[in-house]
Write a protein that holds these residues in place. Structure first.
Motif, PDB file in Angstrom:
ATOM      1  N   LEU A   1       0.828  -1.208   0.000  1.00  0.00           N
ATOM      2  CA  LEU A   1       0.000   0.000   0.000  1.00  0.00           C
ATOM      3  C   LEU A   1       0.860   1.256   0.000  1.00  0.00           C
ATOM      4  O   LEU A   1       0.534   2.245  -0.658  1.00  0.00           O
ATOM      5  CB  LEU A   1      -0.915   0.010   1.223  1.00  0.00           C
ATOM      6  N   GLN A   2       1.969   1.222   0.731  1.00  0.00           N
ATOM      7  CA  GLN A   2       2.859   2.372   0.760  1.00  0.00           C
ATOM      8  C   GLN A   2       3.468   2.636  -0.619  1.00  0.00           C
ATOM      9  O   GLN A   2       3.639   3.781  -1.027  1.00  0.00           O
ATOM     10  CB  GLN A   2       3.966   2.133   1.784  1.00  0.00           C
ATOM     11  N   ARG A   3       3.782   1.573  -1.329  1.00  0.00           N
ATOM     12  CA  ARG A   3       4.343   1.711  -2.667  1.00  0.00           C
ATOM     13  C   ARG A   3       3.292   2.191  -3.667  1.00  0.00           C
ATOM     14  O   ARG A   3       3.568   2.994  -4.547  1.00  0.00           O
ATOM     15  CB  ARG A   3       4.903   0.353  -3.112  1.00  0.00           C
ATOM     16  N   PHE A   4       2.040   1.673  -3.513  1.00  0.00           N
ATOM     17  CA  PHE A   4       0.960   2.024  -4.437  1.00  0.00           C
ATOM     18  C   PHE A   4      -0.235   2.571  -3.645  1.00  0.00           C
ATOM     19  O   PHE A   4      -1.263   1.901  -3.487  1.00  0.00           O
ATOM     20  CB  PHE A   4       0.524   0.800  -5.241  1.00  0.00           C
ATOM     21  N   PRO A   5      -0.149   3.804  -3.135  1.00  0.00           N
ATOM     22  CA  PRO A   5      -1.204   4.351  -2.277  1.00  0.00           C
ATOM     23  C   PRO A   5      -2.550   4.518  -2.969  1.00  0.00           C
ATOM     24  O   PRO A   5      -3.581   4.604  -2.301  1.00  0.00           O
ATOM     25  CB  PRO A   5      -0.631   5.702  -1.831  1.00  0.00           C
ATOM     26  N   PHE A   6      -2.552   4.531  -4.305  1.00  0.00           N
ATOM     27  CA  PHE A   6      -3.821   4.694  -5.013  1.00  0.00           C
ATOM     28  C   PHE A   6      -4.732   3.481  -4.819  1.00  0.00           C
ATOM     29  O   PHE A   6      -5.937   3.561  -5.074  1.00  0.00           O
ATOM     30  CB  PHE A   6      -3.563   4.924  -6.508  1.00  0.00           C
ATOM     31  N   LEU A   7      -4.188   2.371  -4.345  1.00  0.00           N
ATOM     32  CA  LEU A   7      -5.009   1.196  -4.061  1.00  0.00           C
ATOM     33  C   LEU A   7      -6.124   1.516  -3.054  1.00  0.00           C
ATOM     34  O   LEU A   7      -7.210   0.932  -3.116  1.00  0.00           O
ATOM     35  CB  LEU A   7      -4.141   0.062  -3.523  1.00  0.00           C
ATOM     36  N   ILE A   8      -5.852   2.443  -2.152  1.00  0.00           N
ATOM     37  CA  ILE A   8      -6.869   2.839  -1.174  1.00  0.00           C
ATOM     38  C   ILE A   8      -8.060   3.480  -1.881  1.00  0.00           C
ATOM     39  O   ILE A   8      -9.223   3.199  -1.567  1.00  0.00           O
ATOM     40  CB  ILE A   8      -6.274   3.811  -0.145  1.00  0.00           C
ATOM     41  N   GLU A   9      -7.779   4.348  -2.867  1.00  0.00           N
ATOM     42  CA  GLU A   9      -8.867   4.990  -3.610  1.00  0.00           C
ATOM     43  C   GLU A   9      -9.666   3.952  -4.399  1.00  0.00           C
ATOM     44  O   GLU A   9     -10.901   4.041  -4.490  1.00  0.00           O
ATOM     45  CB  GLU A   9      -8.303   6.056  -4.562  1.00  0.00           C
ATOM     46  N   MET A  10      -8.978   2.984  -4.966  1.00  0.00           N
ATOM     47  CA  MET A  10      -9.669   1.932  -5.709  1.00  0.00           C
ATOM     48  C   MET A  10     -10.604   1.153  -4.783  1.00  0.00           C
ATOM     49  O   MET A  10     -11.730   0.807  -5.165  1.00  0.00           O
ATOM     50  CB  MET A  10      -8.646   0.999  -6.359  1.00  0.00           C
ATOM     51  N   PHE A  11     -10.160   0.906  -3.555  1.00  0.00           N
ATOM     52  CA  PHE A  11     -10.981   0.173  -2.586  1.00  0.00           C
ATOM     53  C   PHE A  11     -12.261   0.936  -2.279  1.00  0.00           C
ATOM     54  O   PHE A  11     -13.360   0.363  -2.239  1.00  0.00           O
ATOM     55  CB  PHE A  11     -10.165  -0.057  -1.309  1.00  0.00           C
ATOM     56  N   TYR A  12     -12.145   2.250  -2.095  1.00  0.00           N
ATOM     57  CA  TYR A  12     -13.330   3.032  -1.754  1.00  0.00           C
ATOM     58  C   TYR A  12     -14.314   3.116  -2.914  1.00  0.00           C
ATOM     59  O   TYR A  12     -15.534   3.174  -2.699  1.00  0.00           O
ATOM     60  CB  TYR A  12     -12.926   4.426  -1.271  1.00  0.00           C
ATOM     61  N   TRP A  13     -13.807   3.093  -4.154  1.00  0.00           N
ATOM     62  CA  TRP A  13     -14.748   3.141  -5.272  1.00  0.00           C
ATOM     63  C   TRP A  13     -15.411   1.796  -5.507  1.00  0.00           C
ATOM     64  O   TRP A  13     -16.512   1.716  -6.049  1.00  0.00           O
ATOM     65  CB  TRP A  13     -14.054   3.681  -6.530  1.00  0.00           C
ATOM     66  N   ILE A  14     -14.781   0.718  -5.064  1.00  0.00           N
ATOM     67  CA  ILE A  14     -15.453  -0.588  -5.083  1.00  0.00           C
ATOM     68  C   ILE A  14     -16.645  -0.563  -4.119  1.00  0.00           C
ATOM     69  O   ILE A  14     -17.726  -1.082  -4.426  1.00  0.00           O
ATOM     70  CB  ILE A  14     -14.467  -1.705  -4.700  1.00  0.00           C
ATOM     71  N   ILE A  15     -16.462   0.078  -2.964  1.00  0.00           N
ATOM     72  CA  ILE A  15     -17.569   0.225  -2.020  1.00  0.00           C
ATOM     73  C   ILE A  15     -18.691   1.038  -2.648  1.00  0.00           C
ATOM     74  O   ILE A  15     -19.878   0.715  -2.521  1.00  0.00           O
ATOM     75  CB  ILE A  15     -17.073   0.883  -0.716  1.00  0.00           C
ATOM     76  N   ASN A  16     -18.325   2.104  -3.370  1.00  0.00           N
ATOM     77  CA  ASN A  16     -19.322   2.913  -4.077  1.00  0.00           C
ATOM     78  C   ASN A  16     -20.139   2.056  -5.025  1.00  0.00           C
ATOM     79  O   ASN A  16     -21.373   2.137  -5.065  1.00  0.00           O
ATOM     80  CB  ASN A  16     -18.623   4.024  -4.874  1.00  0.00           C
ATOM     81  N   TYR A  17     -19.440   1.244  -5.793  1.00  0.00           N
ATOM     82  CA  TYR A  17     -20.136   0.415  -6.782  1.00  0.00           C
ATOM     83  C   TYR A  17     -21.036  -0.607  -6.098  1.00  0.00           C
ATOM     84  O   TYR A  17     -22.143  -0.896  -6.579  1.00  0.00           O
ATOM     85  CB  TYR A  17     -19.129  -0.294  -7.687  1.00  0.00           C
ATOM     86  N   ALA A  18     -20.598  -1.143  -4.952  1.00  0.00           N
ATOM     87  CA  ALA A  18     -21.419  -2.108  -4.222  1.00  0.00           C
ATOM     88  C   ALA A  18     -22.735  -1.465  -3.780  1.00  0.00           C
ATOM     89  O   ALA A  18     -23.810  -2.074  -3.885  1.00  0.00           O
ATOM     90  CB  ALA A  18     -20.653  -2.640  -3.016  1.00  0.00           C
ATOM     91  N   PHE A  19     -22.674  -0.218  -3.315  1.00  0.00           N
ATOM     92  CA  PHE A  19     -23.894   0.485  -2.934  1.00  0.00           C
ATOM     93  C   PHE A  19     -24.784   0.723  -4.152  1.00  0.00           C
ATOM     94  O   PHE A  19     -26.010   0.622  -4.069  1.00  0.00           O
ATOM     95  CB  PHE A  19     -23.551   1.808  -2.254  1.00  0.00           C
ATOM     96  N   TYR A  20     -24.170   1.059  -5.271  1.00  0.00           N
ATOM     97  CA  TYR A  20     -24.960   1.265  -6.493  1.00  0.00           C
ATOM     98  C   TYR A  20     -25.706  -0.009  -6.881  1.00  0.00           C
ATOM     99  O   TYR A  20     -26.883   0.031  -7.256  1.00  0.00           O
ATOM    100  CB  TYR A  20     -24.057   1.697  -7.646  1.00  0.00           C
TER     101      TYR A  20
END
Length: 421
Positions: free
Chosen positions: A117-136
């Motif tokens: 995660l430290q090397r690729f911090p954008f993974l955190i943003e990807m995780f949150y948008w997966i949550i968005n899609y799950a709600f959709y």
């Protein structure tokens, strides 16, 4: 109802939107996301070298750990305020008048998944948008159950007709001087080549436009329009705090829209009975984007138009990024030259204008859909800090999976390149 012409198959000559194989668009989305993950990586950090420094532009601590923190005893809006330099002390969050103590995850910073995660911090943003899609994905199911007695399709059709009648005969009809069917008729009668372009744009514009540029009322296309913007802005925003405001605004706009999708299912104009004068031009000859059919789609989510909501939010971010209307710049930011100022201004105004024309001409949304989406964007912007309430839950989740929150790279390359992105 005024007179209008519904063209038959012989009169309709516009070329349909292309139909890509089902695997093509998911591959495009994944490719954009992984490219963004690569571009936003921490370049001076090695996953398997524990001597690599974890410190970055937004970090002033010795252990290299950063967190989205609620302010405790400061008025600062920065989500990365440090509470204590003592090793592994619990975090103390201030939520309104309450203090909440949560575990300190810095002890897990050398775990392999923490280092990834430290090397690729954008993974955190990807995780949150997966949550968005799950709600959709839940909106269609919940709405169907809510209106199971009358039938979701019938209710959505009534709502769509009600929107048309409100625009034409309601107290606020002065806000709608142009009718949706008149816009589509204009394109159909003598401007069909232009409508062909709009068909194709509607089918695929969310994919390159938002993973590279943050999600839409039509399935994963939802995550592509927004994802592109999220990827781009994560990379070029002058600070992570500025990026986070845009991201939180988009996320709250999503949730406002999702609630509306559930309690007010609305049929788009193109699915109304033929006597209302609309033609489904995007699906002409059964050629369409994979995101517009099947399990990815809530077809009865016309109100509000998140196609326009996203484009409007992106447009406002572009105008802000231009620096044209800001007297002061952020720390380390360099004022752009006149070319880039005008460029971002044109994109900021032109992109939402193009999307508005597209959604109306293709009969996928009502003009009122765009107005409600605009209201949601403004509401979300002023109320976006409501997500601070979930920061303690993030602490607990990170503690459960034994991971430390990575330092975002937003602003690093921006400052290195003189703030000209």
């Amino acid at each position: 109802m005024p007179n209008f012409t519904v063209p038959n198959g012989d009169q309709w000559n516009s070329k349909p939107a292309w139909k890509l194989p089902g695997w093509c668009e998911p591959v495009m989305v994944a490719s954009i996301l992984f490219f963004a993950m690569f571009m936003t990586r921490k370049r001076d950090y090695k996953i398997f070298d524990r001597t690599s420094s974890g410190a970055g532009y937004l970090d002033g601590t010795s252990n290299g750990s950063t967190d989205y923190l609620l302010p405790e005893d400061t008025d600062s809006d920065n989500e990365y305020d440090d509470i204590s330099t003592a090793k592994n002390l619990p975090k103390v969050r201030r939520i309104c008048c309450w203090k909440v103590t949560t575990p300190n995850t810095s002890r897990f910073r050398n775990n392999i998944h923490s280092r990834v995660l430290q090397r690729f911090p954008f993974l955190i943003e990807m995780f949150y948008w997966i949550i968005n899609y799950a709600f959709y994905r839940m909106t269609s199911v919940l709405s169907s159950k809510l209106f199971a007695g009358r039938g979701i399709w019938e209710v959505a059709q009534e709502h769509g007709i009600a929107v048309l009648e409100a625009e034409e005969y309601g107290m606020l009809r002065f806000l709608f001087p142009v009718r949706e069917r008149d816009v589509q008729q204009w394109f159909m009668q003598g401007h069909q080549d232009a409508l062909t372009i709009l068909n194709k744009a509607y089918a695929l514009i969310h994919i390159p436009g938002t993973v590279g540029s943050v999600t839409s009322s039509h399935g994963i296309c939802m995550s592509t329009d927004i994802d592109s913007f999220i990827c781009w802005y994560y990379y070029v925003a002058p600070s992570f705090n500025t990026f986070a405001i845009a991201r939180r605004t988009l996320t709250l706009t999503n949730f406002c829209a999702f609630v509306t999708f559930v309690i007010y299912p609305c049929m788009p104009p193109r699915l109304l009975p033929q006597e209302y004068g609309f033609l489904d031009t995007v699906r002409h000859d059964d050629a369409q984007s994979v995101w517009m059919s099947g399990k990815f789609v809530n077809q009865l989510a016309a109100m509000p138009s998140m196609h326009f909501g996203y484009s409007f939010c992106i447009g406002m971010a572009m105008i802000y990024h231009s620096g044209l209307f800001r007297r002061t710049l952020e720390r380390g930011e360099v004022r752009k030259n006149i070319f880039w100022k005008i460029f971002y201004l044109i994109v900021g105004v032109g992109y939402p204008s193009f999307i508005l024309t597209t959604i109306v001409a293709t009969a996928n949304h009502y003009i009122m859909d765009a107005m409600v989406a605009t209201f949601f964007v403004f509401f979300s912007f002023f109320c976006n800090k409501v997500f601070y309430l979930f920061i303690p839950l993030e602490d607990l989740l990170l503690f459960i999976i034994r991971a430390d929150k990575p330092i975002p790279t937003t602003g690093d390359r921006f400052h290195e390149r003189g703030g000209r992105l």
